[in-house]
Design a protein around this motif. Sequence first.
Motif, PDB file in Angstrom:
ATOM      1  N   ARG A 115      -6.116 -15.445 -45.344  1.00 29.23           N
ATOM      2  CA  ARG A 115      -5.207 -15.764 -46.453  1.00 29.23           C
ATOM      3  C   ARG A 115      -4.365 -17.006 -46.120  1.00 29.23           C
ATOM      4  N   ARG A 116      -4.158 -17.205 -44.820  1.00 27.66           N
ATOM      5  CA  ARG A 116      -3.379 -18.376 -44.374  1.00 27.66           C
ATOM      6  C   ARG A 116      -4.278 -19.573 -44.060  1.00 27.66           C
ATOM      7  N   ASN A 117      -5.468 -19.548 -44.592  1.00 26.67           N
ATOM      8  CA  ASN A 117      -6.409 -20.668 -44.476  1.00 26.67           C
ATOM      9  C   ASN A 117      -7.086 -20.830 -43.130  1.00 26.67           C
ATOM     10  N   ASP A 175       2.348 -13.315 -38.081  1.00 27.14           N
ATOM     11  CA  ASP A 175       3.354 -14.307 -37.643  1.00 27.14           C
ATOM     12  C   ASP A 175       3.528 -14.250 -36.128  1.00 27.14           C
ATOM     13  N   PRO A 209      -0.323 -22.595 -36.065  1.00 28.34           N
ATOM     14  CA  PRO A 209       0.689 -22.697 -37.118  1.00 28.34           C
ATOM     15  C   PRO A 209       0.765 -21.410 -37.945  1.00 28.34           C
ATOM     16  N   ALA A 266       2.193 -20.998 -40.944  1.00 28.18           N
ATOM     17  CA  ALA A 266       1.786 -21.326 -42.311  1.00 28.18           C
ATOM     18  C   ALA A 266       0.759 -22.438 -42.194  1.00 28.18           C
ATOM     19  N   ASN A 267      -0.494 -22.059 -42.226  1.00 24.60           N
ATOM     20  CA  ASN A 267      -1.565 -23.030 -42.004  1.00 24.60           C
ATOM     21  C   ASN A 267      -1.910 -23.717 -43.318  1.00 24.60           C
ATOM     22  N   THR A 268      -1.696 -25.012 -43.373  1.00 27.29           N
ATOM     23  CA  THR A 268      -1.936 -25.715 -44.638  1.00 27.29           C
ATOM     24  C   THR A 268      -3.260 -26.467 -44.637  1.00 27.29           C
ATOM     25  N   GLU A 269      -3.983 -26.372 -43.521  1.00 23.75           N
ATOM     26  CA  GLU A 269      -5.283 -27.046 -43.481  1.00 23.75           C
ATOM     27  C   GLU A 269      -6.264 -26.371 -44.415  1.00 23.75           C
ATOM     28  N   ALA A 270      -7.099 -27.157 -45.047  1.00 24.70           N
ATOM     29  CA  ALA A 270      -8.104 -26.573 -45.951  1.00 24.70           C
ATOM     30  C   ALA A 270      -9.059 -25.717 -45.144  1.00 24.70           C
TER      31      ALA A 270
END
Length: 225
Positions: free
Chosen positions: A30-32, A209, A218, A220-224
């Motif tokens: 879910r966090r990529n 977390d 990370p 909150a992983n924002t990488e695609a």
Amino acid sequence: MTAVVVAVANQKGGVGKTTVSVNLAVEFWRRNFRTLVIDGDPQGSAVEYAANAPEDKPFPIPVINLAHAGAKLAQEVMRHADNYDLIVIDCPPHKTSPQTLAAIAASDLVIMPLYPSWLDLTATKATLETFEQAKALNPDIRAAVLLNGVRNKTIMSMAIDLAITELNIPRLKTEISLAEELRQVVGDGEAVALRGASKTRQQISALADELLENLNLPIANTEAA
Ligand SMILES: Nc1ncnc2c1ncn2[C@@H]1O[C@H](COP(=O)(O)OP(=O)(O)O)[C@@H](O)[C@H]1O
Ligand SMILES: [Mg+2]
């Protein structure tokens, strides 16, 4: 990047290895994070869990059984390492299982779930021996215990708390409460991370977390993906 490997192990059955592995892995997804669950148990409970998902809402991540690899499980895990960010291995219960030693040896971090029960504590001590054996092969592995199925504090649970402290192994500050939701989701092939807000969902998220921080990934992983 090669995958970070988390093994969920305890030689005792019924402590929540499969439940924690599958739900944690979906929370990572879910966090990529590209996430794979490896079922190391010949019983195949993690695969069965995912297969319970309905056709119109398939399980979001692959769950594959590699128990047949036995002591060669580590090599099999590594074959997938380049295609994922995180691999969660759901270990089988038996002390003598070759898969558990191999899975632990292939890991960065081993989580040992246990209920606040004396029998679980004994089994966790035995699992620690397997961890020490694996450490001889891979000195960088770390381990931590995870209290699962927690209810209100009782004299007994406090005594067990103290006994866990005396094991001299890190203990995750997140605890998972006893929750009917965690029983239900298995039959529906659902993960709590993809359901509505609940105390259980919040705890699985807090566990993710804590582990990601521990693994220097990370939160909150924002990488695609
Ligand atoms: N925190 C919890 N609250 C309620 N039931 C739980 C919890 N964790 C696990 N269970 C249930 O306990 C049983 C054993 O869990 P499981 O994950 O299969 O353990 P293991 O893989 O260690 O044998 C399952 O029926 C599961 O749904
Ligand atoms: Mg299991």
